[in-house]
Design a protein around this motif. Sequence first.
Motif, PDB file in Angstrom:
ATOM      1  N   LYS A 288      22.323 -16.949  20.085  1.00  0.00           N
ATOM      2  CA  LYS A 288      22.100 -16.071  18.927  1.00  0.00           C
ATOM      3  C   LYS A 288      22.144 -14.601  19.365  1.00  0.00           C
ATOM      4  CE  LYS A 288      21.130 -16.081  14.549  1.00  0.00           C
ATOM      5  NZ  LYS A 288      22.115 -16.545  13.598  1.00  0.00           N
ATOM      6  N   ILE A 289      21.506 -14.315  20.502  1.00  0.00           N
ATOM      7  CA  ILE A 289      21.542 -12.945  21.033  1.00  0.00           C
ATOM      8  C   ILE A 289      22.984 -12.552  21.327  1.00  0.00           C
ATOM      9  CG2 ILE A 289      20.891 -11.486  22.990  1.00  0.00           C
ATOM     10  CD1 ILE A 289      18.272 -13.143  23.162  1.00  0.00           C
ATOM     11  N   LYS A 290      23.737 -13.482  21.918  1.00  0.00           N
ATOM     12  CA  LYS A 290      25.141 -13.196  22.236  1.00  0.00           C
ATOM     13  C   LYS A 290      25.938 -12.902  20.964  1.00  0.00           C
ATOM     14  CE  LYS A 290      29.098 -15.097  24.744  1.00  0.00           C
ATOM     15  NZ  LYS A 290      29.586 -16.224  25.558  1.00  0.00           N
ATOM     16  N   GLU A 291      25.708 -13.697  19.920  1.00  0.00           N
ATOM     17  CA  GLU A 291      26.405 -13.469  18.650  1.00  0.00           C
ATOM     18  C   GLU A 291      26.093 -12.089  18.091  1.00  0.00           C
ATOM     19  OE1 GLU A 291      25.394 -16.574  15.881  1.00  0.00           O
ATOM     20  OE2 GLU A 291      26.220 -18.146  17.186  1.00  0.00           O
ATOM     21  N   LYS A 292      24.818 -11.706  18.129  1.00  0.00           N
ATOM     22  CA  LYS A 292      24.418 -10.394  17.599  1.00  0.00           C
ATOM     23  C   LYS A 292      25.037  -9.266  18.425  1.00  0.00           C
ATOM     24  CE  LYS A 292      20.093 -11.834  15.465  1.00  0.00           C
ATOM     25  NZ  LYS A 292      18.630 -11.711  15.451  1.00  0.00           N
ATOM     26  N   GLU A 293      25.017  -9.415  19.752  1.00  0.00           N
ATOM     27  CA  GLU A 293      25.602  -8.385  20.604  1.00  0.00           C
ATOM     28  C   GLU A 293      27.113  -8.307  20.405  1.00  0.00           C
ATOM     29  OE1 GLU A 293      24.471  -8.314  24.702  1.00  0.00           O
ATOM     30  OE2 GLU A 293      22.336  -8.265  24.224  1.00  0.00           O
ATOM     31  N   PHE A 294      27.758  -9.451  20.190  1.00  0.00           N
ATOM     32  CA  PHE A 294      29.193  -9.451  19.953  1.00  0.00           C
ATOM     33  C   PHE A 294      29.511  -8.760  18.627  1.00  0.00           C
ATOM     34  CE2 PHE A 294      33.236 -11.481  18.618  1.00  0.00           C
ATOM     35  CZ  PHE A 294      34.031 -11.004  19.649  1.00  0.00           C
ATOM     36  N   ALA A 295      28.683  -9.000  17.627  1.00  0.00           N
ATOM     37  CA  ALA A 295      28.886  -8.329  16.333  1.00  0.00           C
ATOM     38  C   ALA A 295      28.736  -6.814  16.500  1.00  0.00           C
ATOM     39  CB  ALA A 295      27.892  -8.852  15.306  1.00  0.00           C
ATOM     40  N   LYS A 296      27.759  -6.362  17.287  1.00  0.00           N
ATOM     41  CA  LYS A 296      27.594  -4.929  17.554  1.00  0.00           C
ATOM     42  C   LYS A 296      28.796  -4.385  18.305  1.00  0.00           C
ATOM     43  CE  LYS A 296      22.535  -4.911  17.853  1.00  0.00           C
ATOM     44  NZ  LYS A 296      21.389  -4.729  18.761  1.00  0.00           N
ATOM     45  N   PHE A 297      29.278  -5.175  19.262  1.00  0.00           N
ATOM     46  CA  PHE A 297      30.451  -4.770  20.036  1.00  0.00           C
ATOM     47  C   PHE A 297      31.656  -4.591  19.120  1.00  0.00           C
ATOM     48  CE2 PHE A 297      34.348  -6.252  22.169  1.00  0.00           C
ATOM     49  CZ  PHE A 297      34.483  -5.269  23.128  1.00  0.00           C
ATOM     50  N   LEU A 298      31.884  -5.556  18.210  1.00  0.00           N
ATOM     51  CA  LEU A 298      33.010  -5.447  17.275  1.00  0.00           C
ATOM     52  C   LEU A 298      32.878  -4.224  16.386  1.00  0.00           C
ATOM     53  CD1 LEU A 298      33.611  -9.151  16.158  1.00  0.00           C
ATOM     54  CD2 LEU A 298      34.992  -7.775  17.723  1.00  0.00           C
ATOM     55  N   GLU A 299      31.668  -3.957  15.947  1.00  0.00           N
ATOM     56  CA  GLU A 299      31.440  -2.771  15.110  1.00  0.00           C
ATOM     57  C   GLU A 299      31.764  -1.499  15.895  1.00  0.00           C
ATOM     58  OE1 GLU A 299      30.822  -0.452  11.947  1.00  0.00           O
ATOM     59  OE2 GLU A 299      30.876  -2.650  11.922  1.00  0.00           O
ATOM     60  N   PHE A 300      31.336  -1.468  17.142  1.00  0.00           N
ATOM     61  CA  PHE A 300      31.617  -0.315  18.001  1.00  0.00           C
ATOM     62  C   PHE A 300      33.124  -0.150  18.194  1.00  0.00           C
ATOM     63  CE2 PHE A 300      32.492   1.300  22.299  1.00  0.00           C
ATOM     64  CZ  PHE A 300      31.945   2.572  22.182  1.00  0.00           C
ATOM     65  N   VAL A 301      33.826  -1.228  18.475  1.00  0.00           N
ATOM     66  CA  VAL A 301      35.278  -1.175  18.662  1.00  0.00           C
ATOM     67  C   VAL A 301      35.949  -0.691  17.382  1.00  0.00           C
ATOM     68  CG1 VAL A 301      37.333  -2.618  19.026  1.00  0.00           C
ATOM     69  CG2 VAL A 301      35.341  -2.901  20.509  1.00  0.00           C
ATOM     70  N   ASN A 302      35.501  -1.183  16.242  1.00  0.00           N
ATOM     71  CA  ASN A 302      36.075  -0.751  14.967  1.00  0.00           C
ATOM     72  C   ASN A 302      35.841   0.740  14.728  1.00  0.00           C
ATOM     73  OD1 ASN A 302      37.118  -3.246  14.318  1.00  0.00           O
ATOM     74  ND2 ASN A 302      35.306  -3.888  13.180  1.00  0.00           N
ATOM     75  N   GLN A 303      34.653   1.236  15.068  1.00  0.00           N
ATOM     76  CA  GLN A 303      34.367   2.666  14.924  1.00  0.00           C
ATOM     77  C   GLN A 303      35.267   3.491  15.836  1.00  0.00           C
ATOM     78  OE1 GLN A 303      30.196   3.115  15.754  1.00  0.00           O
ATOM     79  NE2 GLN A 303      29.550   2.534  13.686  1.00  0.00           N
ATOM     80  N   GLU A 304      35.433   3.025  17.054  1.00  0.00           N
ATOM     81  CA  GLU A 304      36.306   3.738  17.999  1.00  0.00           C
ATOM     82  C   GLU A 304      37.745   3.736  17.491  1.00  0.00           C
ATOM     83  OE1 GLU A 304      35.471   5.487  20.893  1.00  0.00           O
ATOM     84  OE2 GLU A 304      33.489   5.198  20.004  1.00  0.00           O
ATOM     85  N   ASP A 305      38.204   2.623  16.956  1.00  0.00           N
ATOM     86  CA  ASP A 305      39.556   2.549  16.393  1.00  0.00           C
ATOM     87  C   ASP A 305      39.716   3.526  15.231  1.00  0.00           C
ATOM     88  OD1 ASP A 305      40.322   0.623  18.197  1.00  0.00           O
ATOM     89  OD2 ASP A 305      40.172  -1.066  16.790  1.00  0.00           O
ATOM     90  N   ARG A 306      38.682   3.600  14.386  1.00  0.00           N
ATOM     91  CA  ARG A 306      38.740   4.534  13.244  1.00  0.00           C
ATOM     92  C   ARG A 306      38.788   5.986  13.732  1.00  0.00           C
ATOM     93  NH1 ARG A 306      35.304   0.618  10.771  1.00  0.00           N
ATOM     94  NH2 ARG A 306      33.430   1.713  11.426  1.00  0.00           N
ATOM     95  N   LYS A 307      38.018   6.303  14.774  1.00  0.00           N
ATOM     96  CA  LYS A 307      38.033   7.661  15.337  1.00  0.00           C
ATOM     97  C   LYS A 307      39.416   8.000  15.868  1.00  0.00           C
ATOM     98  CE  LYS A 307      33.225   7.974  16.932  1.00  0.00           C
ATOM     99  NZ  LYS A 307      32.374   8.041  18.130  1.00  0.00           N
ATOM    100  N   ILE A 308      40.013   7.062  16.598  1.00  0.00           N
ATOM    101  CA  ILE A 308      41.346   7.295  17.161  1.00  0.00           C
ATOM    102  C   ILE A 308      42.361   7.481  16.038  1.00  0.00           C
ATOM    103  CG2 ILE A 308      43.227   6.182  18.446  1.00  0.00           C
ATOM    104  CD1 ILE A 308      41.028   4.939  20.245  1.00  0.00           C
ATOM    105  N   MET A 309      42.259   6.635  15.017  1.00  0.00           N
ATOM    106  CA  MET A 309      43.193   6.750  13.878  1.00  0.00           C
ATOM    107  C   MET A 309      42.997   8.094  13.156  1.00  0.00           C
ATOM    108  SD  MET A 309      45.041   4.117  14.061  1.00  0.00           S
ATOM    109  CE  MET A 309      45.919   4.022  12.525  1.00  0.00           C
ATOM    110  N   ASP A 310      41.746   8.536  13.008  1.00  0.00           N
ATOM    111  CA  ASP A 310      41.473   9.824  12.364  1.00  0.00           C
ATOM    112  C   ASP A 310      42.056  10.961  13.198  1.00  0.00           C
ATOM    113  OD1 ASP A 310      40.189   8.546  10.314  1.00  0.00           O
ATOM    114  OD2 ASP A 310      38.144   9.011  11.011  1.00  0.00           O
ATOM    115  N   GLU A 311      41.878  10.880  14.523  1.00  0.00           N
ATOM    116  CA  GLU A 311      42.420  11.927  15.403  1.00  0.00           C
ATOM    117  C   GLU A 311      43.940  11.964  15.332  1.00  0.00           C
ATOM    118  OE1 GLU A 311      40.935  11.530  19.416  1.00  0.00           O
ATOM    119  OE2 GLU A 311      38.859  11.598  18.745  1.00  0.00           O
ATOM    120  N   LEU A 312      44.552  10.775  15.346  1.00  0.00           N
ATOM    121  CA  LEU A 312      46.007  10.707  15.242  1.00  0.00           C
ATOM    122  C   LEU A 312      46.490  11.289  13.907  1.00  0.00           C
ATOM    123  CD1 LEU A 312      46.850   7.215  16.774  1.00  0.00           C
ATOM    124  CD2 LEU A 312      47.413   9.465  17.723  1.00  0.00           C
ATOM    125  N   ALA A 313      45.763  10.944  12.853  1.00  0.00           N
ATOM    126  CA  ALA A 313      46.154  11.451  11.532  1.00  0.00           C
ATOM    127  C   ALA A 313      46.040  12.964  11.480  1.00  0.00           C
ATOM    128  CB  ALA A 313      45.273  10.815  10.456  1.00  0.00           C
TER     129      ALA A 313
END
Length: 146
Positions: A113-138
């Motif tokens: 369960k802890i692993k699932e929660k940490e993985f969900a946080k990791f995915l959220e972090f990756v998505n935020q980083e992707d959005r930042k990169i896309m915003d910078e590119l735009a």
Amino acid sequence: MKFQYKFEKILDLREREKDLQIIAYENAVRHFEAVARQLYLLLKKKEDLEREQIRKIQEGLAVREIRLQQIFLDNLQKEIDELQEKVLIARQKMQFEQQKLMQKNIEVKKYEKIKEKEFAKFLEFVNQEDRKIMDELAMQVAARGK
């Protein structure tokens, strides 16, 4: 970016412990079943002998034969009493191993369960980083376009 679970080694250890506990539980179940089967066979044998003894008494059996059969039945009863104790001990061992298995299961589930929660946080972090990169590119594309 790769997900790294900080408790992965602990989770692996708990899973191995759980696997070992499954084996211990299965062994306890097999032992219980074997002892219970022995008890069943002795009880059946005693019942058959008692039925046979009643039949022979009705047909007219010598006192000596009755005494011999009674001694044999008494010895059989002692064996049954010993096996009943073994069955009780085997049942307790089986239940103990089952409780330990349930505890190991709970431990593994907690870490999963802890692993699932940490993985969900990791995915959220990756998505935020992707959005930042896309915003910078735009913004760079928009700046070049002017």
